[in-house]
Scaffold this active site. Structure first.
Site, PDB file in Angstrom:
ATOM      1  N   GLU A   1      -1.981  -7.457  -4.803  1.00 40.81           N
ATOM      2  CA  GLU A   1      -2.301  -8.290  -3.633  1.00 40.81           C
ATOM      3  C   GLU A   1      -3.427  -9.264  -3.963  1.00 40.81           C
ATOM      4  OE1 GLU A   1      -4.906  -7.188  -0.543  1.00 40.81           O
ATOM      5  OE2 GLU A   1      -4.940  -5.079  -1.127  1.00 40.81           O
TER       6      GLU A   1
ATOM      7  N   LYS B   1     -10.864   3.504   3.562  1.00 39.64           N
ATOM      8  CA  LYS B   1     -12.313   3.633   3.729  1.00 39.64           C
ATOM      9  C   LYS B   1     -12.642   4.473   4.954  1.00 39.64           C
ATOM     10  CE  LYS B   1     -13.909  -0.500   1.642  1.00 39.64           C
ATOM     11  NZ  LYS B   1     -12.534  -1.046   1.602  1.00 39.64           N
TER      12      LYS B   1
END
Ligand code: PSU
Ligand code: MN
Length: 320
Positions: free
Chosen positions: A31, A165
């Site tokens: 990406e 995260k």
């Protein structure tokens, strides 16, 4: 699985990527949002090259994906990578944005969602990133759930990541992946990684011990055809390379407070937090971020090579 590529004025597949796909060599999609919006300039330029090299070290060909002047590129040359890393006008494009950017001749970096979708269009089966988007804390109020999850649920691409995260609702993200029928595999671990931390405190439903086992999951799921969901392969940082837990917890608390204070929402949340972490951790968050992305790219390279090998031998077996 053969790709049904859109016309070449809309999607350009880089020659190296096309050759690899034609020759049955492994290809790994990468990406560009982590380059444009996740890593600081100018480090991002050098790191982009290192990520591509890590894929090669794993035995596959890298295909970094981005939209440039309205054209989707699957595989970028060095000048194009540099532009993605440098141009302040590069937007963040999820799947819903790609067609709009293409129509309006705009440029942008692709997220996990759009990279997966475009990888699949090009016939690429494996994708490496840092962290997946997920369910944000407070999502029951804000409805902020990354499009990454829904797209992975309907796109047969394996995504190698270091979990999500802990600024996200990790339990909620795992529950959503279960609801969406996305298999989650821990790479040599029973614990879902927490990006900067090796262990998020949540377990994974399945564990694989090798790239070969992960590849077998991809190929077997294809052959079974139960559904067209992707696969999440969660690859933790080694325990001795994770970010110090106290520093981590402080950054997360301060980062969440900052978002609140600045009224940041929508697609700006992740880039703003990453910027804050990189600015306030004395280089630690960047160090860990780079290490985990490189490890994921390497592992993805190994998995893609094995998927390609197995797919090729499957073809031969059918012809025999
Ligand atoms: N997580 C990271 N770094 C990132 C991202 C996620 O640790 O750079 C990026 C990825 O491109 C991911 C996107 O697909 O953020 C998710 O954004 P959102 O939550 O707005 O869907
Ligand atoms: Mn969001």
């Amino acid at each position: 699985m053969s790709a049904h590529l859109p016309p070449s004025e809309l999607v350009v597949v880089h020659e190296d990527v096309r050759d690899a796909l034609d020759a049955g060599v492994g290809v790994v999609a990468l990406e560009s949002t982590i380059l444009a919006h996740g890593l600081p300039h100018p480090d991002n330029v050098e790191i982009a090259g290192q990520i591509e090299d890590a894929v090669r070290a794993g035995g596959s060909v890298p295909a970094t994906i981005a939209v440039l002047d309205g054209t989707v590129h699957v595989g970028l040359g060095a000048t194009q990578v540099e532009r993605v890393c440098t141009d302040p006008e590069i937007a963040k494009l999820s799947v819903r944005d790609v067609g709009v950017a293409a129509a309006l001749g705009r440029s942008g970096a692709t997220t996990v969602a759009s990279t997966s979708a475009l990888a699949h269009l090009a016939g690429i089966r494996v994708f490496a990133t840092g962290g997946l988007g997920g369910v944000h804390r407070g999502a029951s109020e804000t409805f902020d759930v990354s499009a990454d999850l829904g797209v992975i649920a309907s796109t047969p691409v394996l995504v190698v990541c270091a979990g999500v995260k802990s600024i996200l609702d990790v339990a909620g993200t795992l529950e959503t992946l279960e609801t969406l029928s996305v298999p989650v595999l821990g790479y040599r671990t029973d614990a879902f990684p927490g990006f900067y931390l090796s262990d998020s405190g949540h377990s994974v439903p399945w564990r694989v011990e090798s790239a070969e086992e992960a590849a077998r999951v991809v190929v077997t799921r294809d052959r079974l055809g139960t559904d067209s969901a992707g696969v999440v392969l969660a690859n933790p940082l080694p325990a001795d390379r994770q970010v110090d837990r106290q520093l981590h917890d402080r950054l997360v608390a301060e980062g969440l407070a900052l978002l609140e204070r600045e009224g940041v929402h929508g697609k700006d949340v992740t880039p703003r937090l990453l910027e804050f972490f990189h600015d306030s951790s004395g280089g630690e968050s960047l160090r860990a971020n780079v290490e985990l992305v490189l490890a994921n790219a390497r592992l993805a390279g190994e998995v893609a090579a094995e998927v390609a090998r197995r797919s090729a031998s499957g073809e031969l077996a059918r012809q025999a």
